[in-house]
Motif scaffolding. Structure first.
Motif, PDB file in Angstrom:
ATOM      1  N   LEU A  34       0.762  -1.233  -0.071  1.00 40.14           N
ATOM      2  CA  LEU A  34      -0.085   0.088   0.212  1.00 40.14           C
ATOM      3  C   LEU A  34       0.809   1.195   0.184  1.00 40.14           C
ATOM      4  CD1 LEU A  34      -2.935  -0.795   2.497  1.00 40.14           C
ATOM      5  CD2 LEU A  34      -3.175  -0.263   0.229  1.00 40.14           C
ATOM      6  N   HIS A  35       1.925   1.254   0.640  1.00 39.74           N
ATOM      7  CA  HIS A  35       2.635   2.709   0.763  1.00 39.74           C
ATOM      8  C   HIS A  35       4.273   2.447   0.530  1.00 39.74           C
ATOM      9  CE1 HIS A  35      -0.554   3.605   3.233  1.00 39.74           C
ATOM     10  NE2 HIS A  35      -0.511   2.694   3.916  1.00 39.74           N
ATOM     11  N   GLY A  36       4.488   1.440  -0.294  1.00 37.97           N
ATOM     12  CA  GLY A  36       5.834   1.330  -0.821  1.00 37.97           C
ATOM     13  C   GLY A  36       6.834   0.642   0.028  1.00 37.97           C
ATOM     14  N   ARG A  37       7.928   0.186  -0.568  1.00 38.75           N
ATOM     15  CA  ARG A  37       9.094  -0.609  -0.029  1.00 38.75           C
ATOM     16  C   ARG A  37       9.568  -0.112   1.225  1.00 38.75           C
ATOM     17  NH1 ARG A  37      10.281  -0.708  -5.384  1.00 38.75           N
ATOM     18  NH2 ARG A  37      10.152  -2.869  -6.502  1.00 38.75           N
ATOM     19  N   PHE A  38       9.914   1.355   1.314  1.00 43.78           N
ATOM     20  CA  PHE A  38      10.476   2.075   2.320  1.00 43.78           C
ATOM     21  C   PHE A  38       9.515   1.838   3.550  1.00 43.78           C
ATOM     22  CE2 PHE A  38      10.979   5.551   5.376  1.00 43.78           C
ATOM     23  CZ  PHE A  38      12.201   5.848   5.359  1.00 43.78           C
ATOM     24  N   SER A  39       8.125   2.048   3.431  1.00 43.49           N
ATOM     25  CA  SER A  39       7.369   1.978   4.602  1.00 43.49           C
ATOM     26  C   SER A  39       7.426   0.544   5.041  1.00 43.49           C
ATOM     27  CB  SER A  39       5.926   2.236   4.095  1.00 43.49           C
ATOM     28  OG  SER A  39       5.802   3.628   4.060  1.00 43.49           O
ATOM     29  N   GLY A  40       7.395  -0.498   4.020  1.00 44.67           N
ATOM     30  CA  GLY A  40       7.542  -2.003   4.558  1.00 44.67           C
ATOM     31  C   GLY A  40       8.732  -2.276   5.359  1.00 44.67           C
ATOM     32  N   LEU A  41       9.777  -1.629   4.738  1.00 45.97           N
ATOM     33  CA  LEU A  41      11.108  -1.806   5.558  1.00 45.97           C
ATOM     34  C   LEU A  41      11.026  -1.202   7.061  1.00 45.97           C
ATOM     35  CD1 LEU A  41      13.534  -1.506   2.578  1.00 45.97           C
ATOM     36  CD2 LEU A  41      12.833  -3.593   3.545  1.00 45.97           C
ATOM     37  N   ILE A  42      10.377  -0.107   7.015  1.00 43.63           N
ATOM     38  CA  ILE A  42      10.568   0.579   8.477  1.00 43.63           C
ATOM     39  C   ILE A  42       9.784  -0.299   9.335  1.00 43.63           C
ATOM     40  CG2 ILE A  42      10.023   2.676   9.683  1.00 43.63           C
ATOM     41  CD1 ILE A  42      12.688   2.797   7.918  1.00 43.63           C
ATOM     42  N   VAL A  43       8.616  -0.510   8.915  1.00 47.01           N
ATOM     43  CA  VAL A  43       7.806  -1.458   9.865  1.00 47.01           C
ATOM     44  C   VAL A  43       8.691  -2.673  10.087  1.00 47.01           C
ATOM     45  CG1 VAL A  43       5.563  -2.693   9.995  1.00 47.01           C
ATOM     46  CG2 VAL A  43       5.341  -0.558   8.856  1.00 47.01           C
ATOM     47  N   GLY A 165      12.102  -8.296   5.452  1.00 45.57           N
ATOM     48  CA  GLY A 165      12.598  -7.337   4.429  1.00 45.57           C
ATOM     49  C   GLY A 165      12.377  -7.896   3.077  1.00 45.57           C
ATOM     50  N   THR A 166      12.730  -9.113   2.959  1.00 50.94           N
ATOM     51  CA  THR A 166      12.461  -9.764   1.562  1.00 50.94           C
ATOM     52  C   THR A 166      10.790  -9.544   1.278  1.00 50.94           C
ATOM     53  OG1 THR A 166      14.280 -11.075   1.863  1.00 50.94           O
ATOM     54  CG2 THR A 166      12.522 -11.762   0.285  1.00 50.94           C
ATOM     55  N   ILE A 167      10.119  -9.915   2.070  1.00 50.78           N
ATOM     56  CA  ILE A 167       8.580  -9.590   1.856  1.00 50.78           C
ATOM     57  C   ILE A 167       8.234  -8.354   1.369  1.00 50.78           C
ATOM     58  CG2 ILE A 167       6.186  -9.826   3.156  1.00 50.78           C
ATOM     59  CD1 ILE A 167       7.324 -12.174   4.636  1.00 50.78           C
ATOM     60  N   ALA A 168       8.917  -7.386   2.339  1.00 49.59           N
ATOM     61  CA  ALA A 168       8.602  -5.954   1.845  1.00 49.59           C
ATOM     62  C   ALA A 168       8.966  -5.453   0.701  1.00 49.59           C
ATOM     63  CB  ALA A 168       9.408  -5.141   3.003  1.00 49.59           C
ATOM     64  N   LEU A 169      10.023  -6.137   0.350  1.00 53.18           N
ATOM     65  CA  LEU A 169      10.750  -5.624  -1.166  1.00 53.18           C
ATOM     66  C   LEU A 169       9.740  -6.292  -2.419  1.00 53.18           C
ATOM     67  CD1 LEU A 169      14.506  -5.921  -0.446  1.00 53.18           C
ATOM     68  CD2 LEU A 169      13.164  -3.821  -0.979  1.00 53.18           C
TER      69      LEU A 169
END
Length: 208
Positions: A34-43, A165-169
């Motif tokens: 929903l919000h991009g890789r950066f958001s996923g990585l920070i979460v 992190g792999t899932i987020a990317l």
């Protein structure tokens, strides 16, 4: 100091556990899509950091209190469920927003980090799991038990960063496609809201 063979075994077990679909990695997937890789990585960083809190609880016996005290377990469970309901409400009410990274997100990196941290820390099942899982890999003959707990917690932190992190990317690659389809973004927000709601209800129904 934990032996190398114990560390390798622990990393293998932790990797398998982190890869199993569950509330945390589903949360990362939805945030990143929903919000991009950066958001996923920070979460992801927030979620992984929560493991250090659980490691501390397990190392110093706080997890035992949560496991034996119905009040402590229920209180922590309700805090976690309440936060998930708050996230569900926000997602269900949101409209389509372009996915261009943190500059266009409603959440700052600090807020994203805290979102992951709170979700992980406020789940009493993780605390109890750490209490049951970590002691299998420690032994008095290898030195301080507290030090060994933190070594294992550090390894779990790194494993979680890699797997989540792999899932987020991977999920973040959906961002460009979603940007071209605002209606899809809206429905993904609705889906995220329903996921958060389901996770909250699941947490409320959790028994010790």
């Amino acid at each position: 100091m934990i032996p190398l063979e114990t560390a390798v075994l622990f990393i293998a077990a932790a990797s398998a556990l982190a890869a199993v679909p569950g509330p945390d990695n589903i949360f990362v997937l939805m945030q990143s899509a929903l919000h991009g890789r950066f958001s996923g990585l920070i979460v992801t960083l927030g979620l992984a950091s929560g493991l250090i809190v659980h490691t501390t609880a397990a190392a110093f016996g706080v997890a035992a209190l949560v496991q034996t005290s119905p009040f402590a377990f229920t209180a922590l469970k309700l805090i976690g469920a309440g936060y998930l309901l708050y996230l569900a409400w926000g997602a269900l009410r949101s409209s389509a927003q372009p996915i261009e990274g943190p500059a266009t997100s409603h959440s700052t990196p600090v807020k994203l980090f805290l979102r992951g941290l709170i979700m992980n820390v406020a789940n009493p099942k993780v605390t109890i799991f750490m209490l049951a899982f970590l002691p299998q890999f420690v032994s008095p003959e290898h030195g301080s038990l507290v030090a060994q707990f933190y070594q294992l917690g550090g390894l779990f932190f790194l494993v979680t960063l890699v797997v989540f992190g792999t899932i987020a990317l991977a999920a973040g690659s959906l961002g460009d496609w979603i940007n071209r389809k605002p209606l899809v973004h809206i429905w993904l927000n609705r889906l995220a809201g329903l996921v958060f709601l389901a996770l909250a209800l699941r947490l409320i129904a959790t028994q010790r």
